[in-house]
Design an enzyme around this catalytic site. Structure first.
Site, PDB file in Angstrom:
ATOM      1  N   PRO A 192      24.276  52.503  20.638  1.00 34.89           N
ATOM      2  CA  PRO A 192      24.405  54.000  20.273  1.00 34.89           C
ATOM      3  C   PRO A 192      24.599  54.261  18.878  1.00 34.89           C
ATOM      4  O   PRO A 192      25.347  53.468  18.148  1.00 34.89           O
ATOM      5  CB  PRO A 192      25.652  54.102  21.018  1.00 34.89           C
ATOM      6  N   ARG A 251      18.930  69.824  11.061  1.00 40.70           N
ATOM      7  CA  ARG A 251      18.729  69.916  12.498  1.00 40.70           C
ATOM      8  C   ARG A 251      18.529  70.907  13.151  1.00 40.70           C
ATOM      9  O   ARG A 251      17.263  71.261  14.058  1.00 40.70           O
ATOM     10  CB  ARG A 251      19.784  69.044  13.339  1.00 40.70           C
ATOM     11  N   TYR A 307      14.814  70.838  14.984  1.00 38.93           N
ATOM     12  CA  TYR A 307      14.849  70.474  16.572  1.00 38.93           C
ATOM     13  C   TYR A 307      15.246  71.536  17.315  1.00 38.93           C
ATOM     14  O   TYR A 307      15.976  71.672  18.325  1.00 38.93           O
ATOM     15  CB  TYR A 307      15.806  69.226  17.001  1.00 38.93           C
ATOM     16  N   CYS A 327      15.977  78.631  -0.463  1.00 42.00           N
ATOM     17  CA  CYS A 327      14.930  79.486  -0.679  1.00 42.00           C
ATOM     18  C   CYS A 327      13.991  79.601   0.528  1.00 42.00           C
ATOM     19  O   CYS A 327      12.998  79.302   0.205  1.00 42.00           O
ATOM     20  CB  CYS A 327      14.364  79.467  -1.761  1.00 42.00           C
ATOM     21  N   GLU A 328      14.453  79.639   1.601  1.00 43.98           N
ATOM     22  CA  GLU A 328      13.781  80.024   2.869  1.00 43.98           C
ATOM     23  C   GLU A 328      14.638  80.707   4.157  1.00 43.98           C
ATOM     24  O   GLU A 328      15.876  80.449   3.851  1.00 43.98           O
ATOM     25  CB  GLU A 328      13.076  78.884   3.239  1.00 43.98           C
TER      26      GLU A 328
HETATM   27  N1  LLP Z   1      18.351  52.414  18.272  1.00 46.89           N
HETATM   28  C1  LLP Z   1      16.775  52.788  18.024  1.00 46.89           C
HETATM   29  C2  LLP Z   1      15.869  51.768  18.020  1.00 46.89           C
HETATM   30  C3  LLP Z   1      16.624  53.883  17.335  1.00 46.89           C
HETATM   31  O1  LLP Z   1      15.399  54.275  16.996  1.00 46.89           O
HETATM   32  C4  LLP Z   1      17.703  54.776  17.780  1.00 46.89           C
HETATM   33  C5  LLP Z   1      17.593  56.352  17.371  1.00 46.89           C
HETATM   34  C6  LLP Z   1      19.011  54.475  17.949  1.00 46.89           C
HETATM   35  C7  LLP Z   1      19.329  53.250  18.440  1.00 46.89           C
HETATM   36  C8  LLP Z   1      20.251  55.300  17.987  1.00 46.89           C
HETATM   37  O2  LLP Z   1      19.996  56.496  18.849  1.00 46.89           O
HETATM   38  P1  LLP Z   1      21.236  57.577  19.503  1.00 46.89           P
HETATM   39  O3  LLP Z   1      22.229  56.637  20.216  1.00 46.89           O
HETATM   40  O4  LLP Z   1      21.738  58.254  17.854  1.00 46.89           O
HETATM   41  O5  LLP Z   1      20.535  58.526  19.953  1.00 46.89           O
HETATM   42  N2  LLP Z   1      17.008  62.423  13.998  1.00 46.89           N
HETATM   43  C9  LLP Z   1      17.073  62.745  15.158  1.00 46.89           C
HETATM   44  C10 LLP Z   1      17.629  61.579  15.889  1.00 46.89           C
HETATM   45  C11 LLP Z   1      16.603  60.346  15.919  1.00 46.89           C
HETATM   46  C12 LLP Z   1      16.938  59.204  16.604  1.00 46.89           C
HETATM   47  C13 LLP Z   1      16.233  57.952  16.163  1.00 46.89           C
HETATM   48  N3  LLP Z   1      16.489  56.944  16.605  1.00 46.89           N
HETATM   49  C14 LLP Z   1      18.014  63.775  15.420  1.00 46.89           C
HETATM   50  O6  LLP Z   1      18.812  64.532  14.528  1.00 46.89           O
HETATM   51  O7  LLP Z   1      18.366  64.168  16.459  1.00 46.89           O
END
Ligand code: LLP
Length: 436
Positions: A291, A330, A334, A361-362
């Site tokens: 996580p 974000r 998203y 600037c947006e």
């Molecule tokens: N393991 C792998 C292989 C991953 O690609 C990720 C996240 C995680 C673990 C951890 O996932 P988490 O528990 O944090 O959900 N930038 C995006 C999130 C991209 C997540 C990428 N991979 C955002 O801001 O929501």
């Protein structure tokens, strides 16, 4: 929605880790990333304890450092007994510099460079998560050049569609990550890895998505992964010792979001794996998860100062703050929503709805139609649940310096990342002689 150690004092101040947010803003400036270290440690412990309690085999939790990686964060995570997942040479370098035990580091990446694989092999990481065939070729050439053999998991795309933003669904068959069972080539990669002198295959990995607000999909993923483990065992004799089901548990950004708890995730996942193994006659592997957001997300608060109050009668009131897209992309990427606190006026009555905009600037409207008291320039805004994928995804758009970060705990605040200066932003730039 107060998270972690956040509380409101009698005189209406938001306090984090025992320190008023307005005091942090005054002392360290804004924008400021504030990490509630007690909350961070609590999430680490909850993961370790609930998985250990729910699963009958061995468990290990890795913090996915991509969510927020600093040297201080590495120290906290190491102290809490977690492993660390890194996804680039830069993240591995930070872990090394922080003195993180490298045998507890996992190296990820869908296109690891030769240098990154070499660095992982030389560092003696716990394992590399192999994502593609090219990587095996690269590692074999490195082995010939004298780099040591390394343990490996193979990343599988189990073909699960989950409910989250399309950009962060990563376990579907149509994905740049990993290899799919069946036509996807995963079994060929197992055969190749079993013959490879560069890697010792120890198990399988998947990651099905991020900011997931239901946990059934983890049990589904476990079932599909165990199908693959069984096929691999039948076809090649290989017994997976480690099954890593990735990260993905969501956090609360607003009052309307109700993610499952860490113990709920642990129960569903552990049960899925234990029952799945029993049904297929498999031994229990070491169960791992990695996580990111659910460890650090709710521990982080982002502070801004209001600079401009622009009222357009009959239309809306804008509050312009001193950061925006560059410290938290974000909302733009998203459509992410967050709650907004007025850190010095927590008990003041709500009088209006305002839109908080950044200074880029947006049209970087960060938070739309948020309930607000009377607001003046100089007021401090606090945005909770900002620990994950904010600092980590920060940019220098418009040459805004990256904000500072502090850890707060028991009334103490420590700077862990300095605010960049304008001069820092020019580091590495040069003017060719012909332009001088
Ligand atoms: N393991 C792998 C292989 C991953 O690609 C990720 C996240 C995680 C673990 C951890 O996932 P988490 O528990 O944090 O959900 N930038 C995006 C999130 C991209 C997540 C990428 N991979 C955002 O801001 O929501």
């Amino acid at each position: 929605m107060l998270l972690g150690t956040q509380r409101v004092t009698e005189d209406g101040l938001l306090e984090i880790g025992g320190v008023p947010a307005v005091e942090l803003a005054e002392r360290f400036g804004t924008p400021l990333y504030v990490i509630d270290e007690a909350c961070l440690r609590d999430r680490c412990r909850r993961y370790r304890e609930s998985f250990a309690a729910a699963y009958e085999g061995p468990t290990a939790i890795a913090y996915a450092s991509k969510a927020c990686l600093t040297l201080a964060m590495c120290r906290v995570v190491a102290e809490e007994g977690l492993h660390l997942d890194v996804a680039s040479g830069g993240e591995l370098h930070a872990a090394t510099k922080a003195g993180f035990p490298l045998s507890k580091v996992a190296m990820h990446g869908n296109n690891k460079s030769v240098d990154e694989i070499a660095a992982a092999m030389d560092a003696g990481v716990g394992y590399v998560v192999v994502d593609c065939m090219e990587e095996i070729d690269r590692a074999e050439r490195l082995l010939e050049a004298g780099h040591p053999k390394t343990k490996a998991l193979l990343r599988i795309t189990p073909g699960i569609k989950v409910h989250t933003h399309e950009y962060i669904m990563t376990g579907r068959a149509d994905s740049k990550f990993g290899l799919g069972p069946g036509e996807g080539g995963a079994m060929k990669a197992v055969e190749r890895l079993l013959e490879s002198p560069a890697f010792e295959l120890i198990g399988f990995h998947c990651h099905i998505g991020s900011q997931l607000l239901a946990v059934d999909c983890f049990a589904d993923a476990a079932g599909l992964m165990l199908d693959f483990c069984k096929s691999a065992q039948d076809q090649t004799g290989f017994l997976a010792q480690v099954l890593n089901l990735g990260g993905g548990l969501g956090v609360r950004h607003t009052d309307d979001e109700h993610p499952p708890t860490i113990p709920e995730l642990a129960t569903i996942t552990a049960r899925g794996v234990m029952e799945g193994c029993a049904e297929r006659g498999l031994d229990l592997p070491t169960l791992m998860v990695e996580p990111g957001r659910s460890i650090v997300g709710e521990a982080g608060t982002l502070l801004y100062t209001v600079g401009v109050v622009k009222e357009i009668p009959g239309v809306r009131t804008y509050l312009a703050v001193d950061g925006g897209l560059s410290d938290n992309p974000r909302p733009a990427l998203y459509d992410a929503e967050y709650e907004v606190f007025f850190a010095g006026k927590m008990n003041a009555p709500t009088q209006q709805r305002v839109t908080v905009a950044g200074k880029h600037c947006e049209t970087d409207n960060l938070f739309k139609d948020v309930p607000a008291p009377e607001v003046e320039p100089g007021d401090v805004i606090a945005v909770p649940s900002c620990g994950g994928y904010t600092f980590a995804m920060a940019s220098n758009y418009n040459r805004l310096p990256r904000p500072a970060m502090v850890h707060v705990i028991d009334g103490q605040a420590d700077l862990v990342v300095e605010r960049q200066t304008w001069e820092n932003l020019l580091r590495g730039e040069r003017i060719p002689e012909r332009l001088a």
